[in-house]
Design a protein around this motif. Sequence first.
Motif, PDB file in Angstrom:
ATOM      1  N   LEU A   1     -21.987   0.782   5.898  1.00  0.00           N
ATOM      2  CA  LEU A   1     -21.948  -0.691   5.918  1.00  0.00           C
ATOM      3  C   LEU A   1     -22.376  -1.272   4.577  1.00  0.00           C
ATOM      4  O   LEU A   1     -21.798  -2.254   4.107  1.00  0.00           O
ATOM      5  CB  LEU A   1     -22.866  -1.218   7.027  1.00  0.00           C
ATOM      6  CG  LEU A   1     -22.288  -1.263   8.433  1.00  0.00           C
ATOM      7  CD1 LEU A   1     -23.338  -1.755   9.419  1.00  0.00           C
ATOM      8  CD2 LEU A   1     -21.049  -2.149   8.489  1.00  0.00           C
TER       9      LEU A   1
ATOM     10  N   CYS B   1     -19.045   1.352  12.483  1.00  0.00           N
ATOM     11  CA  CYS B   1     -20.433   1.368  12.023  1.00  0.00           C
ATOM     12  C   CYS B   1     -21.311   0.470  12.890  1.00  0.00           C
ATOM     13  O   CYS B   1     -22.421   0.858  13.288  1.00  0.00           O
ATOM     14  CB  CYS B   1     -20.513   0.924  10.562  1.00  0.00           C
ATOM     15  SG  CYS B   1     -19.758   2.077   9.391  1.00  0.00           S
ATOM     16  N   HIS B   2     -20.823  -0.730  13.182  1.00  0.00           N
ATOM     17  CA  HIS B   2     -21.604  -1.637  14.029  1.00  0.00           C
ATOM     18  C   HIS B   2     -21.770  -1.066  15.439  1.00  0.00           C
ATOM     19  O   HIS B   2     -22.829  -1.215  16.054  1.00  0.00           O
ATOM     20  CB  HIS B   2     -20.936  -3.010  14.090  1.00  0.00           C
ATOM     21  CG  HIS B   2     -21.104  -3.813  12.839  1.00  0.00           C
ATOM     22  ND1 HIS B   2     -22.343  -4.142  12.345  1.00  0.00           N
ATOM     23  CD2 HIS B   2     -20.181  -4.370  11.987  1.00  0.00           C
ATOM     24  CE1 HIS B   2     -22.197  -4.859  11.241  1.00  0.00           C
ATOM     25  NE2 HIS B   2     -20.897  -5.006  10.994  1.00  0.00           N
TER      26      HIS B   2
ATOM     27  N   LYS C   1     -15.729  -0.680   9.650  1.00  0.00           N
ATOM     28  CA  LYS C   1     -16.867  -1.583   9.834  1.00  0.00           C
ATOM     29  C   LYS C   1     -17.201  -1.731  11.314  1.00  0.00           C
ATOM     30  O   LYS C   1     -18.382  -1.732  11.698  1.00  0.00           O
ATOM     31  CB  LYS C   1     -16.561  -2.951   9.230  1.00  0.00           C
ATOM     32  CG  LYS C   1     -17.757  -3.899   9.205  1.00  0.00           C
ATOM     33  CD  LYS C   1     -17.456  -5.182   8.439  1.00  0.00           C
ATOM     34  CE  LYS C   1     -18.700  -6.052   8.333  1.00  0.00           C
ATOM     35  NZ  LYS C   1     -18.438  -7.310   7.582  1.00  0.00           N
TER      36      LYS C   1
ATOM     37  N   LEU D   1     -19.473  -1.115   2.342  1.00  0.00           N
ATOM     38  CA  LEU D   1     -18.474  -2.130   2.691  1.00  0.00           C
ATOM     39  C   LEU D   1     -18.918  -3.520   2.237  1.00  0.00           C
ATOM     40  O   LEU D   1     -18.087  -4.342   1.832  1.00  0.00           O
ATOM     41  CB  LEU D   1     -18.216  -2.102   4.195  1.00  0.00           C
ATOM     42  CG  LEU D   1     -17.520  -0.853   4.733  1.00  0.00           C
ATOM     43  CD1 LEU D   1     -17.471  -0.877   6.255  1.00  0.00           C
ATOM     44  CD2 LEU D   1     -16.111  -0.729   4.164  1.00  0.00           C
ATOM     45  N   GLU D   2     -20.201  -3.787   2.324  1.00  0.00           N
ATOM     46  CA  GLU D   2     -20.697  -5.100   1.896  1.00  0.00           C
ATOM     47  C   GLU D   2     -20.495  -5.302   0.396  1.00  0.00           C
ATOM     48  O   GLU D   2     -20.163  -6.403  -0.056  1.00  0.00           O
ATOM     49  CB  GLU D   2     -22.171  -5.227   2.265  1.00  0.00           C
ATOM     50  CG  GLU D   2     -22.406  -5.393   3.772  1.00  0.00           C
ATOM     51  CD  GLU D   2     -23.872  -5.309   4.135  1.00  0.00           C
ATOM     52  OE1 GLU D   2     -24.710  -5.267   3.208  1.00  0.00           O
ATOM     53  OE2 GLU D   2     -24.185  -5.279   5.349  1.00  0.00           O
TER      54      GLU D   2
ATOM     55  N   LEU E   1     -11.897  -6.103   2.262  1.00  0.00           N
ATOM     56  CA  LEU E   1     -11.702  -5.937   3.706  1.00  0.00           C
ATOM     57  C   LEU E   1     -10.559  -6.778   4.252  1.00  0.00           C
ATOM     58  O   LEU E   1      -9.843  -6.338   5.161  1.00  0.00           O
ATOM     59  CB  LEU E   1     -12.997  -6.281   4.457  1.00  0.00           C
ATOM     60  CG  LEU E   1     -13.922  -5.093   4.759  1.00  0.00           C
ATOM     61  CD1 LEU E   1     -14.518  -4.539   3.478  1.00  0.00           C
ATOM     62  CD2 LEU E   1     -15.011  -5.483   5.741  1.00  0.00           C
TER      63      LEU E   1
ATOM     64  N   ALA F   1     -15.556  -7.583  13.555  1.00  0.00           N
ATOM     65  CA  ALA F   1     -14.808  -6.636  12.727  1.00  0.00           C
ATOM     66  C   ALA F   1     -13.502  -6.231  13.399  1.00  0.00           C
ATOM     67  O   ALA F   1     -12.461  -6.075  12.736  1.00  0.00           O
ATOM     68  CB  ALA F   1     -15.669  -5.407  12.449  1.00  0.00           C
TER      69      ALA F   1
ATOM     70  N   ASP G   1     -16.796  -6.243  -0.049  1.00  0.00           N
ATOM     71  CA  ASP G   1     -16.380  -7.149   1.025  1.00  0.00           C
ATOM     72  C   ASP G   1     -15.022  -7.806   0.760  1.00  0.00           C
ATOM     73  O   ASP G   1     -14.243  -8.033   1.690  1.00  0.00           O
ATOM     74  CB  ASP G   1     -17.446  -8.228   1.217  1.00  0.00           C
ATOM     75  CG  ASP G   1     -17.162  -9.108   2.410  1.00  0.00           C
ATOM     76  OD1 ASP G   1     -17.176  -8.591   3.547  1.00  0.00           O
ATOM     77  OD2 ASP G   1     -16.912 -10.313   2.199  1.00  0.00           O
TER      78      ASP G   1
ATOM     79  N   GLU H   1     -19.541  -5.891  15.835  1.00  0.00           N
ATOM     80  CA  GLU H   1     -18.384  -5.017  16.068  1.00  0.00           C
ATOM     81  C   GLU H   1     -17.173  -5.850  16.486  1.00  0.00           C
ATOM     82  O   GLU H   1     -16.045  -5.610  16.023  1.00  0.00           O
ATOM     83  CB  GLU H   1     -18.714  -3.982  17.149  1.00  0.00           C
ATOM     84  CG  GLU H   1     -17.535  -3.065  17.492  1.00  0.00           C
ATOM     85  CD  GLU H   1     -17.785  -2.242  18.747  1.00  0.00           C
ATOM     86  OE1 GLU H   1     -16.857  -1.508  19.147  1.00  0.00           O
ATOM     87  OE2 GLU H   1     -18.877  -2.342  19.341  1.00  0.00           O
TER      88      GLU H   1
ATOM     89  N   CYS I   1     -11.664  -2.544   8.092  1.00  0.00           N
ATOM     90  CA  CYS I   1     -12.212  -3.348   9.194  1.00  0.00           C
ATOM     91  C   CYS I   1     -12.580  -2.484  10.392  1.00  0.00           C
ATOM     92  O   CYS I   1     -13.614  -2.699  11.035  1.00  0.00           O
ATOM     93  CB  CYS I   1     -11.218  -4.431   9.598  1.00  0.00           C
ATOM     94  SG  CYS I   1     -10.921  -5.673   8.327  1.00  0.00           S
TER      95      CYS I   1
END
Length: 575
Positions: free
Chosen positions: A479, A502-503, A499, A482-483, A489, A515, A486, A512, A496
Amino acid sequence: MTNKTDLTLPPEDLFFDPWSDAGMSLLRAPEYLWRPITGGIIEGFAVSEHDTVNAKIRSHVAAAGRNRTFTTPVEYASVPVVLDQADYRKSYVMAGGKYLLQGATATRVINSFRWDSLRGSDDAIARLEVFFAQRRNTRLPTDLPKSLALEPELNVAFECRNTFNYFHFITEALARLCLLDDIAFTGDIYFHYPHPDDKHRAFCAAFVDALFPEYAGRVFFERVPKTYAKVLSGFDLVGSHLFAPPEETAPLAALLPRARAEMTDVFSLAFHQILERNAVNSSLIALRKRALAAIEGQDFSHLPTRFFVGRDDRQSRARHMAGEDLLIEHLQLFGFDYVVFENLSPLEQIALMAQAEMMVSYHGAAFTNMLFANPQATVIELGTLQTAQWRWADFWPLANAARCRYVTFFADFQQDDPLKEPAFGQDGIVPTSLSESGTAQVMAFIVSLFGFPPDMPSAGSVLKLGQRLFKVGAPDRALALLEVHDAMLEGHAGLCLLKADCHKALDEPKSELVALDLAFKAKPDRWQTLIRLIWCANRCERTQVIRWALTRLERDFPERHAAFTAKHAWLRYVV
């Protein structure tokens, strides 16, 4: 006394059945034959400079996960035993004239039989499986025979594949010395090896002295052949799995991966090979506990927690990695030290792993010390397609015993033609070559785990690195990556979905759901995303989202909608 072995005899005259044959008795009955345990995280990634090699590596790694990895590893019992008429020949032990099938020795002796008996033909395999089936199915259910009393003056003997390879001695021989705990005996202890004396290495005695001080002056190393009328020893029951009572071992089939669900015969030689890589001997777990207890209360603060392991060529074959200097140069920027296990005492080696944050090295026996790693440690191996095919699984039991994170990056062969696959029997283990691009991928992974996500050049490279982080149980680090990226995405379904994964792993269903919505907008022809949206929205109690997703599913994928709603009756109360 002869040291020859004859493996051309019929199986019934060769292999010792612990449940039926006379000649072995248990001093302590096992509480279990096997049991599921919590293991480590084991993953492999392709970092070759060549697309064709990467494709082969990815195929092999995927097949290992899909076909040869249990849903959970198992611990298999090891027990102390008394052997009658015990013969130690080559790297094997016999009782009553028959070979004991235990631990890794079982695989070697079975493979030798298949080759010597019928030169590796399919008939040899069928002949063995018929023999094992007859033994299992023609006897009444029975426990393993137990010894009525121990003669305390008995000597102890263990067979060794060799005493110059650290991996084989520690995992196959030294670990079984733990089986003597709480057994009162006054005899001497012998480790028997098959090779010339000048190949014997001092580390064997050093580890015995460090971890088993109570046996000082009673441990000896002696070349085979050797015969005992009666002797104490240890027995790893996983090797005799093929003899085991079906009612005790048939449940192992439930641990097979979904792709191998059709393999209901847990007594085939094919299953036995899968079992080996997923099983941890209880003697190995006992050695880990003893080793960690030996360093408790001592100060090892002088040892690094991030380190690259090199090799002392005076005691082992030179197998240096091409590209090693460049990798070490980058590692040192993040606090890595260069260590050589051979230059440390046994207790320092154990402590180094016990307090390690990350170890990096190329393929070799150094990974034996992963047994002593703490569960939060990351152990990174650099290998090749060849090590993936022939040696990767050797270290799985160690990772599972330690419950650590074991990650292998499979790179290139260090040879004139890197695209040519070496013949293992002829070329042996070919050293690793890590290219600049491979180094960049390894370092991107490492620094991301340390909380420093790198600036990646493309969405594809972000996705590859993020997926690797996710697979090794680091969704928080994925994450963070990914941030940093960003802006990439939007419109990229793969990022996506990663992501969302991950959530989900972090138990953040609302994030989640957001995403997943982005993933569907990026790729609206993917019906699987709508299904995930429905399940996630249900968990978040977002009824309107469920209705919307069902409507889209019915409009765009009517067959999928019909199948999904028919299977889940609760949906009728939402619409």
